[in-house]
Structure formats: C-alpha cells, structure tokens
Design a protein around this motif. Structure first.
Motif, mmCIF file in Angstrom:
data_model
loop_
_atom_site.group_PDB
_atom_site.id
_atom_site.type_symbol
_atom_site.label_atom_id
_atom_site.label_comp_id
_atom_site.label_asym_id
_atom_site.label_seq_id
_atom_site.Cartn_x
_atom_site.Cartn_y
_atom_site.Cartn_z
ATOM 1 N N GLU A 35 0.838 -1.200 0.000
ATOM 2 C CA GLU A 35 0.000 0.000 0.000
ATOM 3 C C GLU A 35 0.875 1.254 0.000
ATOM 4 O O GLU A 35 0.557 2.245 -0.654
ATOM 5 N N ALA A 36 2.003 1.206 0.694
ATOM 6 C CA ALA A 36 2.921 2.343 0.725
ATOM 7 C C ALA A 36 3.444 2.661 -0.673
ATOM 8 O O ALA A 36 3.470 3.826 -1.089
ATOM 9 N N ILE A 37 3.853 1.637 -1.400
ATOM 10 C CA ILE A 37 4.367 1.838 -2.756
ATOM 11 C C ILE A 37 3.296 2.464 -3.641
ATOM 12 O O ILE A 37 3.560 3.428 -4.372
ATOM 13 N N VAL A 48 8.393 9.847 3.572
ATOM 14 C CA VAL A 48 7.638 8.646 3.925
ATOM 15 C C VAL A 48 8.144 8.178 5.282
ATOM 16 O O VAL A 48 9.331 7.900 5.449
ATOM 17 N N LEU A 49 7.253 8.122 6.256
ATOM 18 C CA LEU A 49 7.576 7.631 7.591
ATOM 19 C C LEU A 49 7.281 6.132 7.585
ATOM 20 O O LEU A 49 6.119 5.732 7.507
ATOM 21 N N GLU A 65 11.946 -0.474 -3.051
ATOM 22 C CA GLU A 65 11.099 -0.196 -4.216
ATOM 23 C C GLU A 65 10.821 1.303 -4.359
ATOM 24 O O GLU A 65 10.889 1.851 -5.463
ATOM 25 N N ILE A 66 10.529 1.956 -3.264
ATOM 26 C CA ILE A 66 10.210 3.389 -3.306
ATOM 27 C C ILE A 66 11.423 4.202 -3.726
ATOM 28 O O ILE A 66 11.309 5.125 -4.531
ATOM 29 N N THR A 67 12.601 3.878 -3.206
ATOM 30 C CA THR A 67 13.785 4.660 -3.571
ATOM 31 C C THR A 67 14.148 4.475 -5.043
ATOM 32 O O THR A 67 14.722 5.376 -5.647
ATOM 33 N N SER A 70 10.715 6.249 -6.934
ATOM 34 C CA SER A 70 10.503 7.663 -6.590
ATOM 35 C C SER A 70 11.705 8.184 -5.820
ATOM 36 O O SER A 70 11.634 8.400 -4.604
ATOM 37 N N PRO A 71 12.821 8.414 -6.500
ATOM 38 C CA PRO A 71 14.051 8.793 -5.791
ATOM 39 C C PRO A 71 13.962 10.120 -5.032
ATOM 40 O O PRO A 71 14.772 10.352 -4.134
#
Length: 132
Positions: A35-37, A48-49, A65-67, A70-71
C-alpha cells in the motif's frame, strides 16, 4: 508526508502530533509495504515515515522499491528496533533517517524536518551503534 505503519492507532497518533505543526502536511497513510508503494506513486509525498515490521511486504522491501521508483521521496524509518543490522540495511536501501518509536514527538518532528530539507537523522542511540 505519508505515514506507513500496520497499526491504525499509531498512524492516528502520529497524524495528531504532526497536525500541531503547520509546516508538515500528512497526505496519506498506508498499512503495509504494498500500500505504501501504491500511495507514493499516487500522492508523491516528500517524506515517507516507514515502519519495519508489517504484514505482507515489510518496510525494507518497500523502501527499496520506493527509492528506485521515486528517488525524490525521502524515507524516515520509525521503528522499535535499534538493532545495528536493521539500521545498516535501511541506510544501504536509501533511507535518510532512522528514529525509534520510544522517541518523543518533538524529536519526530525534528527528524521529519531534517530529512525533508535533504539532511539525515539518526536517533542518538542508533547513531552510537552506527559509529561502533
């Protein structure tokens, strides 16, 4: 700011603390890594906490995945774990900070501001383990 934690009460409490500060806007919440991604892709939060231990996809995998995807999003880990291995894994994965859930609200706000401004933040006890 996106709050990621599998406990609704924790997310609600963090939202209330951050609501006292006009310069921090919570744009969403997520209960797990998947869900965060999705929320990062949808909402493009600056910070993002991220909790570590969550059902399904955990915080480390979500951070990786996020880094990549979405760097510009900065990851601030919020956890109860002060284990050296966790700290190193998250910093290698691209996290900008690491704060413990036993911290006070003012420290959390300082950590968020630091990573938002492009800096880094390590809780004092965590910093000691990194230095060792």
């Amino acid at each position: 700011m996106l709050i990621v934690d599998d406990h609704a009460l924790v997310r609600e409490g963090i939202r209330m603390i951050l609501g006292l500060h006009d310069d921090i806007e919570v744009v969403g919440e997520a209960a797990d890594g998947l869900e965060a991604i999705a929320k990062v892709r949808q909402l493009s939060p600056d910070v993002v906490l991220m909790d570590i231990a969550m059902p399904g996809l955990g915080g480390l995998e979500a951070t990786l995945e996020i880094t990549k995807a979405s760097p510009d999003a900065k990851i601030l880990v919020l956890t109860q774990h002060d284990n050296r291995e966790y700290v190193h894994r998250f910093l290698k994965a691209g996290a900008s900070g690491y704060i413990l859930k036993k911290s006070v609200g003012t420290e959390l706000v300082s950590a968020i501001r630091a990573v938002y401004e492009g800096g880094a933040f390590l809780a004092p006890s965590v910093a000691a383990t990194v230095i060792e």
